[in-house]
Design an enzyme around this catalytic site. Structure first.
Site, PDB file in Angstrom:
ATOM      1  N   GLY A  33      42.780  48.010  30.674  1.00  0.00           N
ATOM      2  CA  GLY A  33      43.756  47.532  31.642  1.00  0.00           C
ATOM      3  C   GLY A  33      44.587  46.386  31.094  1.00  0.00           C
ATOM      4  O   GLY A  33      44.107  45.559  30.318  1.00  0.00           O
ATOM      5  N   PHE A  36      42.511  42.185  32.812  1.00  0.00           N
ATOM      6  CA  PHE A  36      41.079  42.451  32.877  1.00  0.00           C
ATOM      7  C   PHE A  36      40.559  42.257  34.304  1.00  0.00           C
ATOM      8  O   PHE A  36      40.983  41.347  35.014  1.00  0.00           O
ATOM      9  CB  PHE A  36      40.341  41.494  31.935  1.00  0.00           C
ATOM     10  CG  PHE A  36      38.846  41.692  31.878  1.00  0.00           C
ATOM     11  CD1 PHE A  36      38.315  42.693  31.088  1.00  0.00           C
ATOM     12  CD2 PHE A  36      38.003  40.890  32.619  1.00  0.00           C
ATOM     13  CE1 PHE A  36      36.940  42.879  31.032  1.00  0.00           C
ATOM     14  CE2 PHE A  36      36.640  41.066  32.570  1.00  0.00           C
ATOM     15  CZ  PHE A  36      36.104  42.061  31.777  1.00  0.00           C
ATOM     16  N   GLY A  37      39.624  43.111  34.710  1.00  0.00           N
ATOM     17  CA  GLY A  37      38.975  42.913  35.999  1.00  0.00           C
ATOM     18  C   GLY A  37      39.177  44.017  37.008  1.00  0.00           C
ATOM     19  O   GLY A  37      38.663  43.936  38.118  1.00  0.00           O
ATOM     20  N   GLY A  38      39.940  45.040  36.663  1.00  0.00           N
ATOM     21  CA  GLY A  38      40.078  46.188  37.539  1.00  0.00           C
ATOM     22  C   GLY A  38      41.215  46.100  38.534  1.00  0.00           C
ATOM     23  O   GLY A  38      41.931  45.101  38.636  1.00  0.00           O
ATOM     24  N   THR A  39      41.371  47.170  39.308  1.00  0.00           N
ATOM     25  CA  THR A  39      42.487  47.311  40.235  1.00  0.00           C
ATOM     26  C   THR A  39      42.442  46.298  41.366  1.00  0.00           C
ATOM     27  O   THR A  39      43.462  45.679  41.699  1.00  0.00           O
ATOM     28  CB  THR A  39      42.507  48.737  40.814  1.00  0.00           C
ATOM     29  OG1 THR A  39      42.676  49.682  39.750  1.00  0.00           O
ATOM     30  CG2 THR A  39      43.643  48.908  41.814  1.00  0.00           C
ATOM     31  N   CYS A  40      41.275  46.107  41.979  1.00  0.00           N
ATOM     32  CA  CYS A  40      41.197  45.250  43.160  1.00  0.00           C
ATOM     33  C   CYS A  40      41.697  43.841  42.871  1.00  0.00           C
ATOM     34  O   CYS A  40      42.464  43.277  43.644  1.00  0.00           O
ATOM     35  CB  CYS A  40      39.764  45.204  43.672  1.00  0.00           C
ATOM     36  SG  CYS A  40      39.549  44.145  45.119  1.00  0.00           S
ATOM     37  N   HIS A 430      34.106  34.496  75.914  1.00  0.00           N
ATOM     38  CA  HIS A 430      35.303  34.672  76.732  1.00  0.00           C
ATOM     39  C   HIS A 430      36.213  33.458  76.539  1.00  0.00           C
ATOM     40  O   HIS A 430      35.733  32.325  76.551  1.00  0.00           O
ATOM     41  CB  HIS A 430      34.922  34.794  78.208  1.00  0.00           C
ATOM     42  CG  HIS A 430      36.101  34.889  79.123  1.00  0.00           C
ATOM     43  ND1 HIS A 430      36.858  36.029  79.236  1.00  0.00           N
ATOM     44  CD2 HIS A 430      36.659  33.965  79.954  1.00  0.00           C
ATOM     45  CE1 HIS A 430      37.825  35.819  80.109  1.00  0.00           C
ATOM     46  NE2 HIS A 430      37.730  34.567  80.556  1.00  0.00           N
TER      47      HIS A 430
END
Length: 454
Positions: A33, A36-40, A430
């Site tokens: 990628g 670094f560290g992925g898509t999220c 409430h």
């Protein structure tokens, strides 16, 4: 040929698998990628929701009927972008530096040449005692004539240098509507093009219908259209659709979905389904001819089909336990999801259209509660699908804080609680917004007692 105890393909949730138990052991982590560290971390959940928070404030400020007098805030694209990407980029860089010190970090495109053999783009080959496939997913190709250089995806749209004046978003799912919410709030003229009759068409029908109505009041919504071509004309991109219409915008965002990276890592030696997702058992072991392959596991977008970070993280914990000799399994149900758009959506389980004949379907408006009055909300709702025995078969919420309101329903369904006594067996503060969930549960109990749908 380097040999390691553990090889992991993918640095998203896969990066969490070699934890403390693997300190000082021979581990290789492969990831190509850009960040670094992925898509999220870099192009998904985290940065998008940080942009969404800004969009939510703008949308709330535009709300009429509260007696407010003042101007709507105008977000600064560069300031917001710098705040968000400054944080995620720092996490990415520091995570990469730490991982490089603790494992063999291979920042190259890599693929399988055997069950537990990996070759890198530069030709180096690794073997491993155990292998974890966590290679994730990528944006689905647009599927029409276009120059790829002209098309933005979720991987690139948050990093554009300048806020576009106009944008066409192709797609109707979570990614499409979240970015529509963001860019419309920043002032971009947004058009969204859906292949089907409504946005969020994979969701409960009432969710999709109501969301589409609200979206159409904020930006242009085209339905029942598919793009045939995207052509550049100077500074303008002209997108032509199959109904003969065309739209001119400064940018085009392909948000038509994601596909697993199974093909990119040559994982077709294992069982895959029709969506090209790897097939695993409840121990997250990869299967071939229906049987687990020794020492090979998979997790996340490459296998689950959910495309959800919380699912990938749970699967990573299962894999980590299996590697440590603990027999934990993937048994959690139901799987909740959320769309952080304007309005927010949260859901799990079956849709009303798929409810058994003896089930009840109840819908409770936010506006039926005191906090709904405070919000002046006339469009948001909670919908429950409940089996004849009181089992929660599905829950669907559209409105502010939907992802939070869903959780008590997820908890009840996860632990096998029926709706009977669920509302009256606890206090509900409430006048909090959670009372809409309480009232929906009470309505479901009444409908079950009456023997029919409400």
């Amino acid at each position: 040929m380097p040999h390691v105890e553990l090889a992991v393909l993918g640095a998203g949730s896969g990066n969490t698998v070699p934890g403390r138990a693997w300190k000082g052991r021979d581990v290789a982590l492969f990831d190509d990628g850009e960040w670094f560290g992925g898509t999220c971390l870099n192009a998904g959940c985290i940065p998008t929701k940080m942009f969404v928070r800004v969009a939510d404030i703008v949308l709330e400020a535009q709300h009429q009927g509260l007696g407010l007098d003042g101007s709507v805030p105008h977000p600064d694209w560069h300031a917001v972008q710098d705040r968000i990407l400054g944080r995620t980029n720092d996490i990415s860089l520091s995570g990469e530096a730490w991982r490089d010190k603790t494992t063999r970090l291979v920042r190259e495109t890599s693929a399988l040449t055997g069950d537990r053999t990996i070759v890198t783009a530069s030709g180096e080959e690794f073997t491993a005692d155990r292998l974890v496939l966590a290679a994730g997913s990528r944006p689905r190709p647009l599927g029409c004539d276009h120059d790829p250089r002209d098309i933005l995806t979720s991987d690139s749209v948050m990093r554009v240098d300048e806020l576009p004046s106009s944008m066409l978003i192709i797609g109707s799912g979570a990614v499409a509507v979240e970015f529509a919410h963001v860019f419309a709030s920043f002032g971009t003229q947004v058009t969204i093009a859906a292949r089907g009759p409504r946005l969020l068409r994979a969701y409960d029908e009432l969710i999709g219908e109501r969301f589409t109505e609200l979206a159409d009041a904020r930006y242009r919504v085209l339905t029942n259209v598919s793009p045939l071509a995207v052509e550049r004309d100077g500074e303008v991109l002209r997108t032509t659709f199959d109904n003969g219409d065309s739209v001119n915008t400064e940018v085009v965002l392909n948000a038509s979905g994601r596909i697993p990276n199974t093909d990119r890592i040559a994982a077709d030696r294992f069982d895959t389904d029709r969506a090209n997702l790897l097939v695993t058992d409840d121990r997250m072991r990869v299967l071939r001819d229906g049987e687990p392959v020794d020492g090979v596991y998979a997790l996340g977008d490459i296998t689950s089909g959910f495309g959800l970070k919380h699912v990938a993280n749970h699967q990573a914990r299962i894999v980590e336990a299996q590697l440590a000799g603990r027999d934990e399994r993937d048994t959690l149900v139901p799987v909740p999801g959320a769309v952080f758009a304007g309005p927010e959506v949260a859901h799990f389980g079956i849709h009303a259209a798929d409810a058994p004949n003896d089930a009840v379907v109840v819908t409770q408006d936010y506006g039926s509660t005191a906090y709904g009055w405070a919000l002046e909300d006339r469009t948001s709702f909670v919908r429950l699908i409940v089996g004849r025995d009181g089992t929660l078969l599905g829950a669907h919420i559209l409105g502010p804080q939907a992802s939070i309101l869903l959780q008590p329903l997820v908890q009840a369904a996860s632990y096998g609680r029926t709706v009977h006594g669920l509302a009256r067996g606890q206090y509900w503060p409430h006048p909090a917004l959670t009372e809409v969930v309480e009232n929906a549960l009470l309505q479901a109990e009444d409908a079950l007692a009456a023997g029919g749908a409400a």
